[in-house]
Design a protein around this motif. Sequence first.
Motif, PDB file in Angstrom:
ATOM      1  N   SER A 101     -21.394 -22.591  18.592  1.00  0.00           N
ATOM      2  CA  SER A 101     -20.871 -22.277  17.149  1.00  0.00           C
ATOM      3  C   SER A 101     -19.508 -22.296  17.150  1.00  0.00           C
ATOM      4  CB  SER A 101     -21.371 -20.900  16.644  1.00  0.00           C
ATOM      5  OG  SER A 101     -20.823 -19.904  17.421  1.00  0.00           O
ATOM      6  N   ASP A 102     -18.813 -22.256  15.791  1.00  0.00           N
ATOM      7  CA  ASP A 102     -17.518 -22.061  15.686  1.00  0.00           C
ATOM      8  C   ASP A 102     -16.687 -21.072  16.550  1.00  0.00           C
ATOM      9  OD1 ASP A 102     -14.771 -21.949  15.005  1.00  0.00           O
ATOM     10  OD2 ASP A 102     -15.050 -21.995  12.608  1.00  0.00           O
ATOM     11  N   PRO A 103     -16.079 -21.506  17.666  1.00  0.00           N
ATOM     12  CA  PRO A 103     -15.757 -20.829  18.861  1.00  0.00           C
ATOM     13  C   PRO A 103     -14.561 -19.629  18.343  1.00  0.00           C
ATOM     14  CG  PRO A 103     -14.983 -22.795  18.930  1.00  0.00           C
ATOM     15  CD  PRO A 103     -15.891 -22.860  18.028  1.00  0.00           C
ATOM     16  N   LEU A 104     -13.678 -20.204  17.347  1.00  0.00           N
ATOM     17  CA  LEU A 104     -12.443 -19.376  16.998  1.00  0.00           C
ATOM     18  C   LEU A 104     -12.616 -18.242  16.118  1.00  0.00           C
ATOM     19  CD1 LEU A 104      -9.686 -21.822  17.614  1.00  0.00           C
ATOM     20  CD2 LEU A 104     -10.043 -19.778  18.984  1.00  0.00           C
ATOM     21  N   ARG A 105     -13.301 -18.729  14.789  1.00  0.00           N
ATOM     22  CA  ARG A 105     -13.335 -17.881  13.789  1.00  0.00           C
ATOM     23  C   ARG A 105     -13.565 -16.591  14.049  1.00  0.00           C
ATOM     24  NH1 ARG A 105     -14.189 -19.636   8.651  1.00  0.00           N
ATOM     25  NH2 ARG A 105     -15.106 -21.715   9.586  1.00  0.00           N
ATOM     26  N   SER A 106     -14.636 -15.955  14.644  1.00  0.00           N
ATOM     27  CA  SER A 106     -14.748 -14.367  14.949  1.00  0.00           C
ATOM     28  C   SER A 106     -13.600 -13.943  15.722  1.00  0.00           C
ATOM     29  CB  SER A 106     -15.915 -14.287  15.540  1.00  0.00           C
ATOM     30  OG  SER A 106     -16.179 -14.759  16.730  1.00  0.00           O
ATOM     31  N   HIS A 107     -13.064 -14.687  16.579  1.00  0.00           N
ATOM     32  CA  HIS A 107     -12.021 -14.021  17.395  1.00  0.00           C
ATOM     33  C   HIS A 107     -10.644 -13.832  16.669  1.00  0.00           C
ATOM     34  CE1 HIS A 107     -14.837 -14.083  21.055  1.00  0.00           C
ATOM     35  NE2 HIS A 107     -14.857 -15.224  20.892  1.00  0.00           N
ATOM     36  N   LEU A 108     -10.469 -14.912  15.750  1.00  0.00           N
ATOM     37  CA  LEU A 108      -9.136 -14.926  15.087  1.00  0.00           C
ATOM     38  C   LEU A 108      -9.337 -13.757  14.217  1.00  0.00           C
ATOM     39  CD1 LEU A 108      -8.573 -18.770  14.496  1.00  0.00           C
ATOM     40  CD2 LEU A 108      -7.076 -17.091  15.766  1.00  0.00           C
ATOM     41  N   TYR A 109     -10.415 -13.533  13.665  1.00  0.00           N
ATOM     42  CA  TYR A 109     -10.684 -12.490  12.545  1.00  0.00           C
ATOM     43  C   TYR A 109     -10.443 -11.046  13.214  1.00  0.00           C
ATOM     44  CZ  TYR A 109     -13.064  -8.933   9.680  1.00  0.00           C
ATOM     45  OH  TYR A 109     -13.207  -7.831   8.866  1.00  0.00           O
ATOM     46  N   LEU A 110     -10.825 -10.790  14.419  1.00  0.00           N
ATOM     47  CA  LEU A 110     -10.741  -9.736  15.338  1.00  0.00           C
ATOM     48  C   LEU A 110      -9.105  -9.548  15.507  1.00  0.00           C
ATOM     49  CD1 LEU A 110     -14.002  -9.671  17.534  1.00  0.00           C
ATOM     50  CD2 LEU A 110     -13.523  -8.159  15.608  1.00  0.00           C
ATOM     51  N   LEU A 111      -8.543 -10.564  15.907  1.00  0.00           N
ATOM     52  CA  LEU A 111      -7.057 -10.715  16.302  1.00  0.00           C
ATOM     53  C   LEU A 111      -6.291 -10.118  15.079  1.00  0.00           C
ATOM     54  CD1 LEU A 111      -4.911 -10.876  17.971  1.00  0.00           C
ATOM     55  CD2 LEU A 111      -4.778 -13.268  17.657  1.00  0.00           C
ATOM     56  N   ARG A 112      -6.499 -10.533  13.860  1.00  0.00           N
ATOM     57  CA  ARG A 112      -5.825 -10.393  12.370  1.00  0.00           C
ATOM     58  C   ARG A 112      -6.157  -8.948  12.284  1.00  0.00           C
ATOM     59  NH1 ARG A 112      -6.617 -15.872  10.826  1.00  0.00           N
ATOM     60  NH2 ARG A 112      -4.786 -16.692  10.345  1.00  0.00           N
ATOM     61  N   GLN A 113      -7.238  -8.360  12.400  1.00  0.00           N
ATOM     62  CA  GLN A 113      -7.635  -7.230  12.081  1.00  0.00           C
ATOM     63  C   GLN A 113      -6.742  -5.971  12.834  1.00  0.00           C
ATOM     64  OE1 GLN A 113      -9.528  -7.848   8.988  1.00  0.00           O
ATOM     65  NE2 GLN A 113     -10.305  -5.661   9.569  1.00  0.00           N
ATOM     66  N   ALA A 114      -6.500  -6.367  14.300  1.00  0.00           N
ATOM     67  CA  ALA A 114      -5.931  -5.577  15.035  1.00  0.00           C
ATOM     68  C   ALA A 114      -4.164  -5.723  14.975  1.00  0.00           C
ATOM     69  CB  ALA A 114      -6.183  -5.633  16.546  1.00  0.00           C
ATOM     70  N   LEU A 115      -3.999  -7.082  14.853  1.00  0.00           N
ATOM     71  CA  LEU A 115      -2.412  -7.423  14.762  1.00  0.00           C
ATOM     72  C   LEU A 115      -1.805  -7.159  13.562  1.00  0.00           C
ATOM     73  CD1 LEU A 115      -0.194  -8.610  16.344  1.00  0.00           C
ATOM     74  CD2 LEU A 115      -1.059 -10.749  15.479  1.00  0.00           C
ATOM     75  N   ASP A 116      -2.310  -7.829  12.433  1.00  0.00           N
ATOM     76  CA  ASP A 116      -1.800  -7.670  11.105  1.00  0.00           C
ATOM     77  C   ASP A 116      -2.132  -6.711  10.235  1.00  0.00           C
ATOM     78  OD1 ASP A 116      -0.313  -9.777  12.075  1.00  0.00           O
ATOM     79  OD2 ASP A 116      -1.689 -11.420  11.203  1.00  0.00           O
ATOM     80  N   LYS A 117      -3.461  -6.423   9.949  1.00  0.00           N
ATOM     81  CA  LYS A 117      -4.026  -5.596   8.934  1.00  0.00           C
ATOM     82  C   LYS A 117      -3.394  -4.222   8.772  1.00  0.00           C
ATOM     83  CE  LYS A 117      -8.232  -3.890   6.474  1.00  0.00           C
ATOM     84  NZ  LYS A 117      -9.721  -3.574   6.720  1.00  0.00           N
ATOM     85  N   PRO A 118      -3.082  -3.590   9.707  1.00  0.00           N
ATOM     86  CA  PRO A 118      -2.129  -2.121   9.731  1.00  0.00           C
ATOM     87  C   PRO A 118      -0.697  -2.418   9.290  1.00  0.00           C
ATOM     88  CG  PRO A 118      -3.446  -2.267  11.914  1.00  0.00           C
ATOM     89  CD  PRO A 118      -3.379  -3.834  11.252  1.00  0.00           C
TER      90      PRO A 118
END
Length: 232
Positions: free
Chosen positions: A191-208
């Motif tokens: 499956s799309d190998p990056l989508r979910s991992h990039l989402y998790l990275l953004r949640q930790a790196l950028d969202k706060p």
Amino acid sequence: MHDRLRILVIEDHLALRTAMAAMFEQHGHAVDFAADGRNGLQLALNDPPDVLVLDLTLPGLDGLRVCAELRARADRHVPILMLTARDGLDDKLRGFEAGADDYLVKPFAGEELLARCLALSRRHRAGEPHGLRIGSLSIDRRSGEVRREGRLLELQHTPLRILTILAEAWPRTLTRSELIQRLWGDLPPQSDPLRSHLYLLRQALDKPFARPMLRTVHGVGFKLESDEDATP
């Protein structure tokens, strides 16, 4: 003129060691060897090479143990290219989990081995300390600890690898295919190998935080931007 590297090869197969030595030295690189994992690890700790070429199946300590021990104990980041006759995705993932930076399946062409060693030395800024810093973001490549504005970020393994790869490439943009190749080699998930991992990275790196650092460059790929750049 190419970089002159100090390369350590840990490989128990004498004929392969000899062939690699001839190839590296022909191109002007200095080569040291060990035939078992324990001696190889000690050599790498005592005098860290620019690139370590590490066989997976070794007497004494196997390649995974050597890799993990070196990551835990070395005072700088040593780029590791793992060699193996195994080409399954599980073996590659185990190698990356242990701390390998790249993976080459036997049999291989000498020119590809050389090219990958040169690329690793440049990509990882061979010989530099484990720490990477971009703006308020700091990454310890040995411990896996990531902080932004002094706050510890909780990252799973693959989002951490994506962040580290982007930080090592900074300020360059990496294409989607380049990221996938670096993460999974020639055997990415179905499956799309990056989508979910990039989402998790953004949640930790950028969202706060007030300013995002992970940028999508539309039609190209992804890059990190410092959160301390002067704004126009």
